[in-house]
Design an enzyme around this catalytic site. Sequence first.
Site, PDB file in Angstrom:
ATOM      1  N   TYR A  72      -1.767 -19.876   9.178  1.00  0.00           N
ATOM      2  CA  TYR A  72      -1.627 -19.949   7.707  1.00  0.00           C
ATOM      3  C   TYR A  72      -2.947 -20.365   7.062  1.00  0.00           C
ATOM      4  O   TYR A  72      -3.379 -19.805   6.073  1.00  0.00           O
ATOM      5  CB  TYR A  72      -0.517 -20.947   7.352  1.00  0.00           C
ATOM      6  N   PHE A 124     -10.902   1.428 -14.786  1.00  0.00           N
ATOM      7  CA  PHE A 124      -9.790   2.080 -14.086  1.00  0.00           C
ATOM      8  C   PHE A 124      -8.474   1.661 -14.742  1.00  0.00           C
ATOM      9  O   PHE A 124      -8.418   0.641 -15.420  1.00  0.00           O
ATOM     10  CB  PHE A 124      -9.814   1.688 -12.597  1.00  0.00           C
ATOM     11  N   ASP A 125      -7.398   2.447 -14.548  1.00  0.00           N
ATOM     12  CA  ASP A 125      -6.168   2.187 -15.312  1.00  0.00           C
ATOM     13  C   ASP A 125      -5.554   0.811 -15.058  1.00  0.00           C
ATOM     14  O   ASP A 125      -5.050   0.177 -15.983  1.00  0.00           O
ATOM     15  CB  ASP A 125      -5.130   3.313 -15.160  1.00  0.00           C
ATOM     16  N   ASP A 214     -16.607  -3.804 -10.279  1.00  0.00           N
ATOM     17  CA  ASP A 214     -15.394  -3.286  -9.650  1.00  0.00           C
ATOM     18  C   ASP A 214     -15.890  -2.367  -8.543  1.00  0.00           C
ATOM     19  O   ASP A 214     -16.371  -1.267  -8.789  1.00  0.00           O
ATOM     20  CB  ASP A 214     -14.552  -2.530 -10.687  1.00  0.00           C
ATOM     21  N   ALA A 216     -14.649  -0.831  -5.745  1.00  0.00           N
ATOM     22  CA  ALA A 216     -13.781  -0.026  -4.870  1.00  0.00           C
ATOM     23  C   ALA A 216     -14.564   1.007  -4.050  1.00  0.00           C
ATOM     24  O   ALA A 216     -14.311   1.190  -2.867  1.00  0.00           O
ATOM     25  CB  ALA A 216     -12.703   0.650  -5.705  1.00  0.00           C
ATOM     26  N   LYS A 257     -10.241   1.643  -0.397  1.00  0.00           N
ATOM     27  CA  LYS A 257     -11.144   2.788  -0.548  1.00  0.00           C
ATOM     28  C   LYS A 257     -12.281   2.665   0.462  1.00  0.00           C
ATOM     29  O   LYS A 257     -12.124   3.014   1.620  1.00  0.00           O
ATOM     30  CB  LYS A 257     -11.686   2.852  -1.990  1.00  0.00           C
ATOM     31  N   HIS A 449       2.358   6.549 -16.464  1.00  0.00           N
ATOM     32  CA  HIS A 449       2.237   7.748 -15.619  1.00  0.00           C
ATOM     33  C   HIS A 449       2.903   7.607 -14.252  1.00  0.00           C
ATOM     34  O   HIS A 449       3.302   8.590 -13.653  1.00  0.00           O
ATOM     35  CB  HIS A 449       0.773   8.151 -15.462  1.00  0.00           C
TER      36      HIS A 449
HETATM   37  N1  F0G Z   1     -10.578  -0.215  -9.407  1.00  0.00           N
HETATM   38  C1  F0G Z   1     -10.779   1.087  -9.173  1.00  0.00           C
HETATM   39  C2  F0G Z   1     -12.072   1.720  -9.556  1.00  0.00           C
HETATM   40  C3  F0G Z   1      -9.761   1.844  -8.584  1.00  0.00           C
HETATM   41  O1  F0G Z   1      -9.976   3.140  -8.366  1.00  0.00           O
HETATM   42  C4  F0G Z   1      -8.558   1.201  -8.204  1.00  0.00           C
HETATM   43  C5  F0G Z   1      -7.474   1.949  -7.590  1.00  0.00           C
HETATM   44  C6  F0G Z   1      -8.404  -0.149  -8.475  1.00  0.00           C
HETATM   45  C7  F0G Z   1      -9.445  -0.839  -9.073  1.00  0.00           C
HETATM   46  C8  F0G Z   1      -7.156  -0.892  -8.139  1.00  0.00           C
HETATM   47  O2  F0G Z   1      -7.048  -1.080  -6.771  1.00  0.00           O
HETATM   48  O3  F0G Z   1      -5.050   0.241  -6.047  1.00  0.00           O
HETATM   49  O4  F0G Z   1      -6.042  -1.537  -4.605  1.00  0.00           O
HETATM   50  O5  F0G Z   1      -4.796  -2.138  -6.632  1.00  0.00           O
HETATM   51  N2  F0G Z   1      -7.469   3.194  -7.523  1.00  0.00           N
HETATM   52  C9  F0G Z   1      -6.507   4.040  -6.857  1.00  0.00           C
HETATM   53  C10 F0G Z   1      -6.794   5.472  -7.210  1.00  0.00           C
HETATM   54  C11 F0G Z   1      -5.090   3.648  -7.009  1.00  0.00           C
HETATM   55  O6  F0G Z   1      -5.969   6.327  -6.871  1.00  0.00           O
HETATM   56  O7  F0G Z   1      -7.851   5.759  -7.775  1.00  0.00           O
HETATM   57  P1  F0G Z   1      -5.657  -1.125  -5.974  1.00  0.00           P
END
Ligand code: F0G
Length: 458
Positions: A72, A124-125, A214, A216, A257, A449
């Site tokens: 843990y 990102f969304d 960010d 990713a 990613k 979406h």
């Molecule tokens: N930032 C970026 C640039 C992303 O593309 C994503 C996720 C996230 C943050 C959030 O990360 O999914 O681990 O919670 N992108 C995926 C996509 C879902 O299909 O582009 P997460």
Amino acid sequence: MELPFSESYKTKMVEPIYRSTREQREAWIKEAKYNLFKLSSDKVFIDLLTDSGTGAMSDRQWSAMMVGDESYAGASSFYKLKDAIHDILGFEYFLPTHQGRAAENVLFSVLVKEGDIIPGNSHFDTTKGHIEFRKATALDCTIDEANDTQLEHPFKGNIDPVKLENALKSYGDRIKFIIITVTNNTAGGQPVSMQNLLEVRRLADKYQKLVVVDAARFAENAYFIKKREKGYADKSIKEISKEMFACADAMTMSAKKDAIVNMGGFIAMRSKELYQQASVYNIMFEGFVTYGGMSGRDMNALAIGLDEGTEFDYLDSRIRQVAYLGNRLTDFEVPYQRPAGGHAIFIDATKVLNKVPREEFTAQTLAVELYLEAGIRGVEIGALMADRNPVTRENRYPKLEMVRLAIPRRVYSNNHMDVVAVALKNVWDRRDSITRGLRIVYEAPIMRHFTVELERAI
Ligand code: F0G
């Protein structure tokens, strides 16, 4: 004769996939309310919904899974990951989270307050969702060139320094930090140059703001810097990555990613104070600071994924595959965001289905057509995802209306890419016969979406 290019890995385990008939797909997509997220994966032949968590782990990663430390507190797996983050990215403090949006949730709980403005390149969304959920505003300062899909620009993901400085001047204390997403997913997996990162850092220092990356797809971004920016050709991806992060005070990472794991994420930062503040929320939302939503075995795989994901040969295979699909589409004259992105090809839906009105969700209509054509699942990045203005509740129409075909890492072959290209060509050839789109039957109040239900507009 020069040897042809090929992948820098070979296959050890396979998973069968099945073709279906058009009749089957007609029934399935109707049942799924024309929402590709609602399709079960066995109804998909080639799944390009996302490159997130869909990659194939290596034998090294799988073997590390077997020796995960599931304690843990203070697990050795935590320290392995801490060392990898320190060595590869250069941050002293880090907090594990279960994925990228969880990292956003924890960090923004400290940094974002009602009424704040958070400028950056395209958020990102989920990033935007976490900002708007806190009654703050995500301000997109991406360069205008990103909105012209046919314009070739080496760093279409860049922030426009003039737009950024205007925001910094106008909003003063309402801005606490700038967020840079590498690569810029929403604009087409387009990279941000080192020069742009340095310029943002300079402006942040001038106005005393933090810079959050960010991250990713940071390794793909580093690959493009190496290939396209003067002075970086002889530097390794790891050297370039460190240099990129040197511009940041903190980062959030969806490890699904570029760290090639199926689940995981983290926040990393330089400031002990920020680490301590974020730890409170991490413990509340994710888990204790030495596991935060991840098991020990997952942290082991992630530590190795960071190393493999920043190896040039792997990245070269990966990004050249995306470019291969792009080149096939160029041959067929199918319009997409140029140049090809790092993780995906973004089809310019309004140029393909130019008879379908945007009120009827042009890109979603194209995504459905591609599924009907060959069982290929892409994702809409357009008006459906842009959602409604949180205040006026009006539909938002972003400049770009696209279908993203995201390529999972180390999963599909170029033969699969050929199938995708020909399927798109077939839709392209019959584009004039597609005149009507879709209309919403049900939508959620935020990030609609994922769960939206649609029907044919006629
Ligand atoms: N930032 C970026 C640039 C992303 O593309 C994503 C996720 C996230 C943050 C959030 O990360 O999914 O681990 O919670 N992108 C995926 C996509 C879902 O299909 O582009 P997460």
